[in-house]
Design a protein around this motif. Structure first.
Motif, short mmCIF file in Angstrom:
data_model
loop_
_atom_site.label_atom_id
_atom_site.label_comp_id
_atom_site.label_asym_id
_atom_site.label_seq_id
_atom_site.Cartn_x
_atom_site.Cartn_y
_atom_site.Cartn_z
N HIS A 102 0.82 -1.21 0.00
CA HIS A 102 0.00 0.00 0.00
C HIS A 102 0.86 1.25 0.00
O HIS A 102 2.02 1.24 0.37
CB HIS A 102 -0.99 -0.01 1.16
N HIS A 112 1.79 3.83 1.59
CA HIS A 112 2.22 4.57 2.77
C HIS A 112 3.73 4.63 2.77
O HIS A 112 4.40 3.72 2.26
CB HIS A 112 1.71 3.90 4.06
N ASP A 158 6.06 3.97 4.73
CA ASP A 158 6.92 2.90 5.26
C ASP A 158 6.97 1.67 4.35
O ASP A 158 7.72 0.73 4.63
CB ASP A 158 6.52 2.51 6.70
N HIS A 159 6.19 1.67 3.26
CA HIS A 159 6.22 0.52 2.34
C HIS A 159 6.48 0.95 0.89
O HIS A 159 6.78 0.11 0.05
CB HIS A 159 4.91 -0.26 2.41
N HIS A 179 -7.36 0.23 5.12
CA HIS A 179 -6.14 0.88 5.62
C HIS A 179 -5.68 1.94 4.61
O HIS A 179 -5.28 3.04 4.99
CB HIS A 179 -5.08 -0.19 5.85
ZN LIG Z 1 0.24 1.67 6.35
#
Ligand SMILES: [Zn+2]
Length: 296
Positions: A103, A105, A107-108, A179
């Motif tokens: 996804h 975000h 951090d990914h 999310h």
């Molecule tokens: Zn996330």
């Protein structure tokens, strides 16, 4: 009078800068992100599937005779760890042909732009998260402009059930929104020691503290999305339980058990998968009830 108050504005600024320097050098300002991004030994999970991520921020390498697939790019600061891990396992980062994302975000997804330019790989991303990737996380319905990252363009847009195939290995994208609007859970079959294992890479079912599920929702339809996501995830056959965060599936503990040669493979954990879904769905239901309560 403290020493601080006697200082000139310039020396105070200098002092502030000195405190700031180690933080800037480390890149990630907040301790949580740093704790998620500690180096770990890469290892083979099963068959042609390897862990090349950090202590909590996951990244998976799927190797094939025609090049490799890399799922998730972590933070910008995770890229050197991923490169080192791929090399340690005896593979070449240049052989990564396809990039995937759980996804959009920070951090990914923050490492994807650099990984794309390093490898020349094509990024396949869900139709609903691709705009957030292209905006570099800005204007996020949850975070606003709080967590921007290097923007990256998807080369192919995916809908629910679309597949990605390379060198005889196929991954299937299952849309599990909530999310994020395009949160993508990946599934694949892994041939391992004469048997075939169903791997599930869960995107995330976390409801973050700032998410709003009731009136003025984070985005329209978020509560229905979460509810449908839990139904989708419960229907997936799962042997190998994996996810975007190692903490979701007790990565460190299982990796240690695997290293010690403990059998059966600790990553084969259908009960752990169901337990994760039960716990996170309970959190979602409780939040939904709370958010839908009329304010007094
Ligand atoms: Zn996330």
């Amino acid at each position: 009078m403290t020493c601080m108050t006697r200082m000139t504005p310039i020396s105070r600024r200098l002092l502030a800068l000195l405190f700031l320097l180690p933080t800037l050098a480390r890149g990630q300002a907040d301790p949580t992100s740093r704790s998620w991004n500690q180096p770990v030994e890469p290892f083979r999970i099963a068959g042609n599937l390897y862990y090349v991520g950090a202590s909590d921020i996951a990244s998976y390498l799927i190797t094939t005779p025609e090049g490799h697939i890399l799922l998730d790019g972590g933070f910008v600061e995770t890229v050197p760890l991923i490169r080192e891990s791929v090399k340690k396992l005896g593979f070449r980062i240049e052989d990564v042909k396809i990039l995937l994302n759980s996804h959009a975000h920070y951090d990914h997804a923050a490492g994807l732009a650099e990984l794309k330019s390093l490898t020349g790989a094509r990024l396949h991303a869900s139709e609903k998260d691709a705009p957030a990737l292209a905006r570099g996380g800005k204007g996020d319905p949850l975070f606003g402009d709080q967590f921007p990252f290097p923007s990256v363009k998807a080369d192919r847009l995916l809908a629910d059930g679309d597949t990605v195939t390379l060198g005889g290995t196929t991954l299937t994208a299952r849309l599990t929104p909530g999310h994020t609007q395009g949160c993508t859970t990946w599934t694949m079959k892994v041939a391992d020691g004469g048997r075939t294992l169903d791997a599930v890479f869960v995107c995330s079912t976390s409801v973050l503290p700032m998410s709003k599920l009731g009136a003025e929702p984070t985005y329209p339809g978020i509560a229905e999305d979460y509810a449908r996501t839990f139904r989708t995830l419960r229907e997936l056959p799962c042997d190998l339980f994996l996810a975007a965060h190692g903490g979701f599936y007790r990565l460190q503990e299982k990796a240690e058990r695997l290293r010690k040669g403990e059998g059966p493979n600790p990553f084969v954990d259908p009960e752990g998968y169901r337990g994760y879904l039960d716990r996170s769905e309970k959190v979602f239901r409780e939040r939904l009830e709370k958010d839908r309560k009329p304010a007094n």
